[in-house]
Motif scaffolding. Structure first.
Motif, PDB file in Angstrom:
ATOM      1  N   GLY A  10       1.294  19.307   5.065  1.00  0.00           N
ATOM      2  CA  GLY A  10       0.870  18.166   4.267  1.00  0.00           C
ATOM      3  C   GLY A  10       0.314  17.092   5.189  1.00  0.00           C
ATOM      4  O   GLY A  10      -0.857  16.751   5.154  1.00  0.00           O
ATOM      5  N   PHE A  11       1.184  16.552   6.018  1.00  0.00           N
ATOM      6  CA  PHE A  11       0.804  15.601   7.050  1.00  0.00           C
ATOM      7  C   PHE A  11       1.687  15.906   8.251  1.00  0.00           C
ATOM      8  O   PHE A  11       2.844  15.512   8.258  1.00  0.00           O
ATOM      9  N   PRO A  12       1.233  16.677   9.239  1.00  0.00           N
ATOM     10  CA  PRO A  12      -0.169  17.032   9.484  1.00  0.00           C
ATOM     11  C   PRO A  12      -0.687  18.103   8.517  1.00  0.00           C
ATOM     12  O   PRO A  12       0.068  18.939   8.047  1.00  0.00           O
ATOM     13  N   ARG A  13      -1.985  18.033   8.278  1.00  0.00           N
ATOM     14  CA  ARG A  13      -2.647  19.058   7.471  1.00  0.00           C
ATOM     15  C   ARG A  13      -2.666  20.384   8.240  1.00  0.00           C
ATOM     16  O   ARG A  13      -2.389  20.423   9.436  1.00  0.00           O
ATOM     17  N   VAL A  14      -3.002  21.439   7.534  1.00  0.00           N
ATOM     18  CA  VAL A  14      -3.128  22.743   8.185  1.00  0.00           C
ATOM     19  C   VAL A  14      -4.391  22.737   9.049  1.00  0.00           C
ATOM     20  O   VAL A  14      -5.487  22.400   8.574  1.00  0.00           O
ATOM     21  N   ILE A  15      -4.246  23.064  10.305  1.00  0.00           N
ATOM     22  CA  ILE A  15      -5.371  23.085  11.243  1.00  0.00           C
ATOM     23  C   ILE A  15      -5.772  24.538  11.479  1.00  0.00           C
ATOM     24  O   ILE A  15      -4.944  25.344  11.906  1.00  0.00           O
ATOM     25  N   ALA A  40       0.847  -1.196   0.000  1.00  0.00           N
ATOM     26  CA  ALA A  40       0.000   0.000   0.000  1.00  0.00           C
ATOM     27  C   ALA A  40       0.879   1.241   0.000  1.00  0.00           C
ATOM     28  O   ALA A  40       1.906   1.296   0.675  1.00  0.00           O
ATOM     29  N   ILE A  41       0.458   2.238  -0.789  1.00  0.00           N
ATOM     30  CA  ILE A  41       1.094   3.561  -0.779  1.00  0.00           C
ATOM     31  C   ILE A  41       0.034   4.550  -0.300  1.00  0.00           C
ATOM     32  O   ILE A  41      -1.023   4.694  -0.932  1.00  0.00           O
ATOM     33  N   LEU A  42       0.301   5.202   0.827  1.00  0.00           N
ATOM     34  CA  LEU A  42      -0.684   6.071   1.467  1.00  0.00           C
ATOM     35  C   LEU A  42      -0.215   7.520   1.483  1.00  0.00           C
ATOM     36  O   LEU A  42       0.990   7.800   1.516  1.00  0.00           O
ATOM     37  N   CYS A  43      -1.167   8.448   1.452  1.00  0.00           N
ATOM     38  CA  CYS A  43      -0.898   9.886   1.561  1.00  0.00           C
ATOM     39  C   CYS A  43      -1.962  10.489   2.469  1.00  0.00           C
ATOM     40  O   CYS A  43      -3.060   9.946   2.604  1.00  0.00           O
ATOM     41  N   GLY A  75       4.659  12.158   1.648  1.00  0.00           N
ATOM     42  CA  GLY A  75       4.225  13.529   1.902  1.00  0.00           C
ATOM     43  C   GLY A  75       4.269  13.997   3.333  1.00  0.00           C
ATOM     44  O   GLY A  75       3.461  14.843   3.730  1.00  0.00           O
ATOM     45  N   LEU A  76       5.236  13.496   4.118  1.00  0.00           N
ATOM     46  CA  LEU A  76       5.292  13.862   5.537  1.00  0.00           C
ATOM     47  C   LEU A  76       6.050  15.179   5.736  1.00  0.00           C
ATOM     48  O   LEU A  76       7.186  15.215   6.232  1.00  0.00           O
ATOM     49  N   VAL A  91      -4.823   8.158   4.143  1.00  0.00           N
ATOM     50  CA  VAL A  91      -4.716   7.452   5.419  1.00  0.00           C
ATOM     51  C   VAL A  91      -6.083   7.227   6.052  1.00  0.00           C
ATOM     52  O   VAL A  91      -6.261   6.264   6.819  1.00  0.00           O
ATOM     53  N   MET A  92      -7.073   8.073   5.736  1.00  0.00           N
ATOM     54  CA  MET A  92      -8.416   7.873   6.282  1.00  0.00           C
ATOM     55  C   MET A  92      -9.035   6.589   5.738  1.00  0.00           C
ATOM     56  O   MET A  92      -9.656   5.821   6.470  1.00  0.00           O
TER      57      MET A  92
END
Length: 961
Positions: A508-513, A285-288, A503-504, A488-489
């Motif tokens: 990106g990961f974490p997304r903008v909060i 698996a390739i996750l983003c 994309g870490l 990832v969800m």
């Protein structure tokens, strides 16, 4: 809501906690096995899961785990259990919020400055959804607003929103959770994999009365603890403490960018599948966190390598060829047959780039009438062999445009959604569109008529495009033999032997909060404890990272792009990586990655055992050779020559043929015969071009390269036409002896309007006022400075004047004034642009200010019986600072030898074929030939400026400093 039992009843209920793999999956298998043993193999059990994908995974996993497989297990999501109803479409809700923003938000209220923006309606809808999901009624919201005018506005808007849905018999998903009757569920309920539920979902789960909960537990469980405690408060008892979490070995890759990330990820995939016995691409698996940037790169790279993949969610319909056809059709309508839109549509349907060339040559901007008139004018020309292709192209273009007009030209400015859809579908089909999913996406827009019966076409086109973006086609099957590509969800609860997370980086990961711009967290807490706090998103990102790490059973790889591909600026690695790696700062993280060989170089040449593709194979082979030229020539003669030329240009401190230097005897002979100054009749500005930069002169005046200006609609009159306008008005004014500059200007304004070069009407009105004011002020200044002089000649053309051998000059003198006694003259040249940096009185400026002295010499020949005293530039606009730059007869006498030296230098360099770049920051910044020279031209010039063949030119420039 109908229920079968009481959620808070004292019957012992269990809650299993731990990671999905292996703990929760093993616990689920044990619970099901026990129930099948006690209740019979056919006893129905409903397992409620967060996603259908997780249900499919568990169904297959349990089939392998349970002795004899399983039967009568029903995997459902919460939404699967909801009844069918008239659910409001998402796009319809946006239209409703748009209307509420316009009608309910006061023009003098808190949100007045933003209420008409596109982002406001989207934010309004998201806030309403949060309120609904928290079970907050309009009345409860209104009661909690207190004295806040802002919250009062939102409460009224929310009340209108809910009332409209009720009146039109629409429901939302939150309504169904609150009102659904689930009494027909005649099986035991197990709840698996949930770590977060909205308040209305909690009420629904209360009615479901699951007997056992399987709760995911990670090392970062702060986000899930509120729900866990909620379950415990309702009588659920933890079966066993969460076990220690043991992740598989992990690697961190630092790559130059996203493309490099994907390439290295697939290198790891191929190595893993090759070296693990029995492994296939199905085990990877390739996750983003977000797939927006990675999906196109992954699709292209996987396709080139022939690797099968399953893209979760499918491919957006808008990326399909037929969807692009529809989008182009809508562009043609929206922009009234704009040239670029029509040509792009035509080229989408077939190879028709020659239509583009013809439309540019005809000066077509847009509009059906202009297309028809100009193409018909070409087809009406007498036919001959020279025009055969032109006729054929024009006839084909005309036929296509007429077809488009017939299909699209009758659309009204505002219509029903269904009316627009019908016309578009007919045009789509007529132009070869076949995808039924695209047609369905268009026709679905008809359901929006309840929310807004008629709309302008721009609104229809916007929502149609969004309908295409939201729809997707899923040709691949989950676990169908290909690499899993997902966010990832979607991967929560799943597992694979190898997992790669891309994309870490921060943002990106974490997304903008961010907090809700309409309802801040502090205000949410005041309204209800049930409203979610947006800043809790940081805790959720940690949890998602842990869950993503938990999907790997044997090997885990994290990757991040350390450079921004657009700017090459460094990016910050995710703080989640710091925590995972157990290091204190980013410097330590980099050192750890380098030590573990995870640092991927920017260079495309990789030291790897097996190249990923032919490009890597060729580069690696090339890098290993002592003599690379033979190999390159074997691959491609053009490639070999290109590499040699680049090396010669950059590795030599002397000028080369790739720096504008002609070495061949025949080439220099041809230059002398066709472009030698003694052979040409040349303008002063062309000579100034040479001394500005010989390479620029070569491109423009030897090769004849011109910047291709597309005839698209201009905002304002362009600089060339504006200069012509100024000149024409002044010539007419002085020739006619008029006293009213406005009357003269008005005539010329009308003439330029008729030519269609004046741009948008509003901007043109402003420009006319500026022109009139500047000319009026200039005439006033000119009258004061012209005592004893009178204008005598205007736009005086000359050609072939031997003003300074070897130069024979051509040009046009704007104005020649004579003294009252006709014994003296002065040359005046109007300028509407900015004052050049080197402009000074009586200065040759290193050859960049030759027009004045050369025009002075020309005027002497044109007026042999008159003493020509000076030549001047008159900068009569504000851009030029209203300056006057003058070159006098005395200065010409003093600098005549220097002028001749300049011209001799130019003639010698052209004869010798020396057209090297003269690169300066200011000169190169806006040069139209910058793409030819390349971005490294300043560095290259610095490397080669000492070449002896440029010594005379360099001395001229240094003398002008």
């Amino acid at each position: 809501m109908g229920t079968t039992s009481n959620f808070s009843a004292p019957t012992p209920r269990k809650i299993h906690i731990g990671p999905f793999q292996p703990t929760l999956e093993a616990s689920l298998a044990a619970e099901i096995s026990a129930r099948k043993t006690s209740g019979g193999a056919l006893a129905p059990i409903t397992i409620v899961v967060p996603t259908r994908l997780l249900g499919l995974h568990l169904q297959r996993s349990l089939a392998r785990t349970l002795p004899g497989g399983h039967i009568n297990l029903r995997f459902r999501t919460l939404t699967d259990l909801l009844p069918s109803a008239r659910v409001a479409p998402p796009l319809g809700l946006e239209l409703l919020c748009n209307r509420i923003a316009q009608d309910e938000i006061s023009a003098r209220g808190y949100f007045a400055p933003v209420r008409e923006t596109r982002g406001f309606r989207a934010a309004l809808l998201e806030t309403f959804k949060d309120l609904e999901q928290s079970g907050i009624t309009p009345e409860a919201f209104r009661a909690a607003t207190g004295k806040s005018g802002k919250l009062f506005e939102l409460a009224n808007a929310y009340k209108t929103y809910r009332r409209w849905l009720t009146e039109h018999e629409f429901v939302t998903e939150s309504d169904l959770f609150l009102k659904s009757d689930i009494s027909n569920l005649e099986s035991e309920i197990l709840l698996y994999g949930f770590y977060d539920l909205t308040p209305v979902q909690k009420q629904f789960v209360t009615a479901l009365t699951p007997s056992t909960i399987f709760f995911p537990w990670t090392e970062h469980n702060a986000y899930g603890e509120p729900l866990f405690n909620w379950f415990k408060s309702h009588g659920y008892e933890v079966v066993a403490p969460a076990p220690d979490i043991d992740h598989p070995p992990s690697t961190i890759l630092s790559c130059p960018g996203e493309t490099s990330e994907v390439r290295e990820a697939l290198r790891e995939v191929l190595t893993f599948v090759k070296t693990r016995k029995g492994c296939t691409f199905n085990d990877v698996a390739i996750l983003c966190r977000s797939r927006e940037q990675y999906d196109p790169i992954l699709r292209d790279t996987l396709g080139n390598l022939g690797i099968k993949a399953y893209f979760r969610g499918g491919r957006p319909l808008s990326e399909q060829s037929d969807a692009r056809l529809l989008s182009l059709l809508m562009e043609v309508i929206r922009f009234d047959f704009r040239r670029a839109s029509v040509i792009e549509l035509a080229c989408h349907l077939g190879p028709r780039s020659h239509w583009d060339t013809l439309s540019v040559q005809l000066g077509i901007i847009g509009g059906p009438q202009q297309w028809i008139e100009r193409l018909e004018a070409v087809t009406a020309l007498p036919a001959d062999e020279r025009r055969e292709r032109l006729h054929r192209t024009a006839a084909q273009s005309l036929e296509f445009v007429k077809k488009l007009i017939a299909l699209l030209g009758a659309l009204p400015g505002e219509a029903k959604w269904s009316e627009y859809a019908t016309v578009l579908v007919n045009a789509f089909r007529a132009l070869g569109g076949k995808n039924d999913a695209v047609v369905l996406a268009i026709h679905k827009l008809a359901e929006l008529e309840t929310f807004r019966p008629t709309v302008p076409f721009d609104v229809f086109a916007e929502y149609c495009q969004r309908s295409l973006d939201a729809a997707a086609e899923q040709p691949e099957k989950f676990q169908g033999g290909g690499v899993f590509i997902g966010d990832v969800m979607s991967a929560r609860g799943l597992s694979w032997p190898l997992v790669i997370v891309l994309g870490l980086v921060e943002k990106g990961f974490p997304r903008v909060i961010r907090e809700d711009p309409l309802l801040l967290d502090e205000e949410r807490a005041r309204i209800s404890p049930e409203l979610p706090r947006k800043l809790d998103g940081y805790a959720e990102e940690r949890l998602l990272f842990s869950l993503a790490a938990g999907t790997a059973r044997e090997k885990l790889i994290f990757s991040y792009p350390r450079l921004d591909p657009a700017t090459s600026r460094p990016r910050t690695a995710s703080f989640l990586l710091l925590e995972h790696a157990g290091v204190a700062d980013f410097k330590a993280l980099e050192a750890k990655i380098r030590a573990e060989h995870g640092w991927v170089k920017v260079s495309p040449i990789r030291d790897v055992e097996e190249p990923l593709n032919e490009s890597e194979l060729d580069l690696a082979a090339l890098d290993s050779l002592a003599d690379q030229s033979a190999y390159l020539r074997h691959v491609s003669a053009l490639l070999a020559d290109g590499v040699a030329n680049v090396r010669a240009r950059w590795h030599e401190r002397a000028l080369t043929p790739y720096d504008g230097l002609f070495g061949a005897v025949k080439a220099r002979q041809l230059l002398r015969e066709r472009f030698g100054l003694e052979k040409l009749v040349i303008s002063a500005t062309s000579l100034e071009d040479f001394f500005g930069c010989p390479f620029y002169y070569f491109q423009k005046h030897v090769l004849g390269i011109e910047k291709w200006e597309e005839p698209e609609a201009a905002l304002s009159i362009d600089a060339l036409d504006l200069g012509s306008l100024y000149h024409a008005i002044l010539e007419d004014y002085y020739k006619s002896g008029a006293r009213d500059i406005l009357a003269v200007a008005t005539q010329h304004f009308h003439a330029f309007e008729q030519r269609g070069v004046t741009g948008y009407p509003t901007v043109w009105e402003i420009k006319k006022q500026i022109v009139t004011e500047e000319l009026g002020a200039f005439i006033e200044r000119d009258a004061k400075a012209s005592a004893g002089w009178r204008p005598a000649k205007f736009e005086e053309k000359f050609t072939g004047l031997a003003v300074a051998p070897p130069v024979r000059l051509q040009g046009t003198i704007d104005r020649i004034d004579l003294s009252d006694d006709h014994s003296r003259a002065r040359v005046l040249d109007y300028k509407t642009g900015r004052l050049p940096r080197r402009a000074q009185d009586d200065s040759l400026a290193g050859g960049e200010m030759l027009q004045l002295p050369l025009y002075l010499l020309a005027a002497k020949q044109l007026l042999p019986k008159v003493v020509v005293e000076s030549a001047s530039y008159l900068y009569f606009t504000l851009r030029g600072g209203h300056r006057t730059i003058t070159f006098t007869r005395d200065a010409l006498d003093r600098q005549h030898a220097e002028l001749n030296g300049l011209l001799d230098t130019a003639a010698d360099m052209i004869r010798s074929g020396v057209f090297a770049q003269y690169a300066t920051t200011e000169g190169c910044r806006n040069c139209e030939f910058r793409p030819i020279c390349g971005n490294g031209i300043l560095k290259l010039y610095e490397l080669k400026q000492a070449d002896a063949r440029m010594e005379a030119f360099r001395a001229i420039k240094e003398g002008a400093e």
